[in-house]
Design a protein around this motif. Structure first.
Motif, PDB file in Angstrom:
ATOM      1  N   TRP A  69       0.843  -1.194   0.000  1.00 24.94           N
ATOM      2  CA  TRP A  69       0.000   0.000   0.000  1.00 24.94           C
ATOM      3  C   TRP A  69       0.875   1.240   0.000  1.00 24.94           C
ATOM      4  N   TYR A  70       0.413   2.283  -0.667  1.00 25.60           N
ATOM      5  CA  TYR A  70       1.201   3.504  -0.761  1.00 25.60           C
ATOM      6  C   TYR A  70       0.280   4.704  -0.953  1.00 25.60           C
ATOM      7  N   THR A  71       0.818   5.876  -0.780  1.00 22.40           N
ATOM      8  CA  THR A  71       0.025   7.104  -0.829  1.00 22.40           C
ATOM      9  C   THR A  71      -0.151   7.609  -2.265  1.00 22.40           C
ATOM     10  N   VAL A  72      -1.029   8.560  -2.431  1.00 22.08           N
ATOM     11  CA  VAL A  72      -1.203   9.244  -3.716  1.00 22.08           C
ATOM     12  C   VAL A  72       0.117   9.900  -4.102  1.00 22.08           C
ATOM     13  N   GLY A  73       0.471   9.847  -5.377  1.00 23.22           N
ATOM     14  CA  GLY A  73       1.670  10.561  -5.820  1.00 23.22           C
ATOM     15  C   GLY A  73       2.452   9.813  -6.869  1.00 23.22           C
ATOM     16  N   GLY A  74       3.531  10.445  -7.320  1.00 29.19           N
ATOM     17  CA  GLY A  74       4.370   9.843  -8.350  1.00 29.19           C
ATOM     18  C   GLY A  74       5.555  10.719  -8.665  1.00 29.19           C
ATOM     19  N   GLY A  75       6.183  10.449  -9.782  1.00 26.85           N
ATOM     20  CA  GLY A  75       7.424  11.115 -10.141  1.00 26.85           C
ATOM     21  C   GLY A  75       7.258  12.588 -10.480  1.00 26.85           C
ATOM     22  N   VAL A  76       8.307  13.344 -10.186  1.00 20.38           N
ATOM     23  CA  VAL A  76       8.364  14.764 -10.545  1.00 20.38           C
ATOM     24  C   VAL A  76       8.871  14.867 -11.981  1.00 20.38           C
ATOM     25  N   GLU A  77       8.107  15.523 -12.824  1.00 17.66           N
ATOM     26  CA  GLU A  77       8.493  15.642 -14.230  1.00 17.66           C
ATOM     27  C   GLU A  77       9.440  16.816 -14.444  1.00 17.66           C
ATOM     28  N   ASP A  78      10.094  16.831 -15.595  1.00 15.41           N
ATOM     29  CA  ASP A  78      11.024  17.920 -15.933  1.00 15.41           C
ATOM     30  C   ASP A  78      10.298  19.265 -15.870  1.00 15.41           C
ATOM     31  N   LEU A  93      -2.186  14.290  -7.730  1.00 17.06           N
ATOM     32  CA  LEU A  93      -3.452  14.188  -7.010  1.00 17.06           C
ATOM     33  C   LEU A  93      -4.626  14.207  -7.983  1.00 17.06           C
ATOM     34  N   THR A  94      -4.593  15.102  -8.957  1.00 14.33           N
ATOM     35  CA  THR A  94      -5.673  15.184  -9.941  1.00 14.33           C
ATOM     36  C   THR A  94      -5.722  13.938 -10.814  1.00 14.33           C
ATOM     37  N   GLU A  95      -4.551  13.479 -11.273  1.00 15.36           N
ATOM     38  CA  GLU A  95      -4.498  12.316 -12.158  1.00 15.36           C
ATOM     39  C   GLU A  95      -4.986  11.045 -11.463  1.00 15.36           C
ATOM     40  N   GLU A  96      -4.708  10.907 -10.172  1.00 15.44           N
ATOM     41  CA  GLU A  96      -4.991   9.647  -9.486  1.00 15.44           C
ATOM     42  C   GLU A  96      -6.314   9.640  -8.725  1.00 15.44           C
ATOM     43  N   THR A  97      -6.872  10.807  -8.434  1.00 13.36           N
ATOM     44  CA  THR A  97      -8.126  10.847  -7.670  1.00 13.36           C
ATOM     45  C   THR A  97      -9.203  11.700  -8.323  1.00 13.36           C
ATOM     46  N   GLY A  98      -8.843  12.523  -9.317  1.00 13.15           N
ATOM     47  CA  GLY A  98      -9.797  13.439  -9.924  1.00 13.15           C
ATOM     48  C   GLY A  98      -9.978  14.731  -9.147  1.00 13.15           C
ATOM     49  N   ILE A 156      -9.419  17.254   3.319  1.00 15.31           N
ATOM     50  CA  ILE A 156     -10.581  17.624   2.525  1.00 15.31           C
ATOM     51  C   ILE A 156     -11.812  17.682   3.435  1.00 15.31           C
ATOM     52  N   ALA A 157     -12.743  18.557   3.094  1.00 20.18           N
ATOM     53  CA  ALA A 157     -13.905  18.800   3.956  1.00 20.18           C
ATOM     54  C   ALA A 157     -15.038  17.814   3.705  1.00 20.18           C
ATOM     55  N   ASP A 158     -15.033  17.155   2.558  1.00 25.18           N
ATOM     56  CA  ASP A 158     -16.124  16.239   2.213  1.00 25.18           C
ATOM     57  C   ASP A 158     -15.567  14.867   1.859  1.00 25.18           C
ATOM     58  N   GLN A 159     -16.426  13.871   1.931  1.00 26.25           N
ATOM     59  CA  GLN A 159     -16.043  12.528   1.508  1.00 26.25           C
ATOM     60  C   GLN A 159     -15.730  12.550   0.004  1.00 26.25           C
ATOM     61  N   LEU A 160     -14.798  11.722  -0.411  1.00 27.61           N
ATOM     62  CA  LEU A 160     -14.380  11.697  -1.822  1.00 27.61           C
ATOM     63  C   LEU A 160     -14.350  10.264  -2.328  1.00 27.61           C
ATOM     64  N   ALA A 161     -14.998  10.047  -3.467  1.00 31.17           N
ATOM     65  CA  ALA A 161     -14.880   8.774  -4.184  1.00 31.17           C
ATOM     66  C   ALA A 161     -13.849   8.991  -5.284  1.00 31.17           C
ATOM     67  N   PRO A 162     -12.632   8.483  -5.127  1.00 37.60           N
ATOM     68  CA  PRO A 162     -11.570   8.773  -6.087  1.00 37.60           C
ATOM     69  C   PRO A 162     -11.926   8.374  -7.518  1.00 37.60           C
ATOM     70  N   ASP A 163     -11.606   9.243  -8.440  1.00 39.19           N
ATOM     71  CA  ASP A 163     -11.777   8.988  -9.869  1.00 39.19           C
ATOM     72  C   ASP A 163     -10.412   8.608 -10.427  1.00 39.19           C
ATOM     73  N   THR A 164     -10.233   7.339 -10.762  1.00 40.30           N
ATOM     74  CA  THR A 164      -8.935   6.851 -11.225  1.00 40.30           C
ATOM     75  C   THR A 164      -8.851   6.764 -12.742  1.00 40.30           C
ATOM     76  N   SER A 165      -9.714   7.455 -13.434  1.00 44.33           N
ATOM     77  CA  SER A 165      -9.695   7.393 -14.899  1.00 44.33           C
ATOM     78  C   SER A 165      -8.438   8.029 -15.479  1.00 44.33           C
ATOM     79  N   GLY A 166      -7.741   8.808 -14.680  1.00 43.27           N
ATOM     80  CA  GLY A 166      -6.512   9.430 -15.168  1.00 43.27           C
ATOM     81  C   GLY A 166      -5.274   8.572 -14.989  1.00 43.27           C
ATOM     82  N   PHE A 167      -5.455   7.340 -14.552  1.00 43.95           N
ATOM     83  CA  PHE A 167      -4.319   6.434 -14.369  1.00 43.95           C
ATOM     84  C   PHE A 167      -3.573   6.213 -15.691  1.00 43.95           C
ATOM     85  N   SER A 168      -2.271   6.027 -15.577  1.00 44.94           N
ATOM     86  CA  SER A 168      -1.467   5.634 -16.731  1.00 44.94           C
ATOM     87  C   SER A 168      -1.694   4.151 -17.011  1.00 44.94           C
ATOM     88  N   ASP A 169      -1.197   3.679 -18.151  1.00 44.37           N
ATOM     89  CA  ASP A 169      -1.334   2.257 -18.483  1.00 44.37           C
ATOM     90  C   ASP A 169      -0.662   1.385 -17.429  1.00 44.37           C
TER      91      ASP A 169
END
Length: 334
Positions: free
Chosen positions: A209-218, A230-235, A272-285
């Motif tokens: 298990w791991y937290t939201v996040g990933g590599g820092v781009e150029d 955060l946007t890419e992995e949860t919407g 966050i102030a409200d419950q969130l259902a993560p949107d993972t549609s932005g996941f990479s392959d």
């Protein structure tokens, strides 16, 4: 119920108990062997690191830069006397100082001795971490947990330090790549933390298990990268300035998809102030292939669980972050 039926049921129960008992003994013995293997592997790591410290002091003796020589001797002494919790940081300090050295200036004999010592550390660490992985994988099985077949033995932990000269691949050439990363401790109104469960493609039976996040781009800084991930992995889209921190810094060396990677991770906090259902549609392959699920974890539940989670002390360290306003300090975690 007839006597024959009762006898049949009793026989089935007896056979089941015998089978379960036999299986339990076999698994308990295997776990014991794995723990012995892990202990022996750690002894090899400890010995290899001690040898590197001895060679580091020898290198310091011939260094014309007395300030650097003193720092190296001090780092070697601290590494040898550090407890397990501090050992990774102290050994990394030795490695960084050795990396500053002009090795061409060393005598051929001393240079060969240093390279051999570093190679022994690389090999010993990899053997140890392989042993830890196999042990943890067996300990995670439900039946093993329910029957407490591991007994009172504490779970082993990985040992993660940077490998010198870019690491080593099967051909003996450099293979380590630096991957700075940015991560978000995303906490909901009930103080639950969002984590993803993933697998290494080459080790699909050992999830973690791991937290939201990933590599820092150029061209990105860690804060901007954290907001993007955060946007890419949860919407969830937020301004980078909304992230608190970095509250943590984590340095690690890990293997994923047969690639050894050195990473420096920066962790930011977002409530966050409200419950969130993560949107993972932005996941990479790759994420679609390796992320199994997501879950909001209660910290007490996470602390009581024996799942593999990174950082390994996450459940222990996070309450301090949530207790009040950030004091501006970035703390090192493992």
């Amino acid at each position: 119920m007839t006597v024959t039926t009762l006898l049949t049921l009793a026989l089935v129960l007896l056979v089941s108990l015998v089978v379960l008992g036999g299986w339990s003994v076999l698994v308990a013995n295997r776990l014991n062997r794995l723990h012995v293997r892990t202990d022996a592997a750690w002894a090899a790591v400890d010995s290899a690191l001690a040898r590197r410290s001895v060679v580091a002091r020898a290198v310091a003796e011939v260094c014309p830069d007395q300030a650097l020589a003193t720092r190296l001797r001090t780092a070697a002494d601290r590494a040898e006397t550090a407890d397990r919790d501090r050992r990774e940081d102290e050994e990394n300090a030795v490695g960084r100082l050795l990396a500053e050295w002009d090795r061409v200036a060393l005598s051929p004999g001393l240079r060969a001795e240093l390279e051999e010592a570093e190679l022994r550390v690389i090999l010993a660490r990899r053997v140890h971490n392989d042993a830890v992985r196999d042990t943890l994988a067996l300990r995670r099985h439900r039946a093993v947990r329910w029957l407490r077949l591991a007994g009172g033995a504490p779970p082993p932990t990985y040992f993660e330090i940077a490998e010198p000269e870019g690491g080593m691949d099967a051909a003996g050439t450099a293979s380590l790549r630096l991957r700075p990363a940015a991560r978000v401790l995303l906490v909901d109104p009930d103080d639950r933390l969002l984590l993803f469960e993933g697998i290494d493609p080459v080790r699909p039976t050992a999830p973690f298990w791991y937290t939201v996040g990933g590599g820092v781009e150029d061209g990105e800084n860690p804060r901007t990268a954290a907001a993007r991930e955060l946007t890419e992995e949860t919407g969830l889209a937020v301004a980078p300035a909304a992230l608190v921190g970095p509250v943590w810094r984590r340095y690690a060396v890990y293997s994923f998809d047969e690639q050894e990677t050195e990473t420096e991770e920066w962790y930011f906090l977002l409530r966050i102030a409200d419950q969130l259902a993560p949107d993972t549609s932005g996941f990479s392959d790759l994420e679609r292939r390796t992320v199994l699920r997501h879950r909001w974890w209660d910290l007490d539940e996470l602390a009581a669980s024996d799942v593999t989670v990174y950082p390994v002390r996450l459940a222990e360290m996070l309450p301090e972050v949530l207790a009040g306003e950030w004091d501006g300090r970035t703390r090192t975690v493992h």
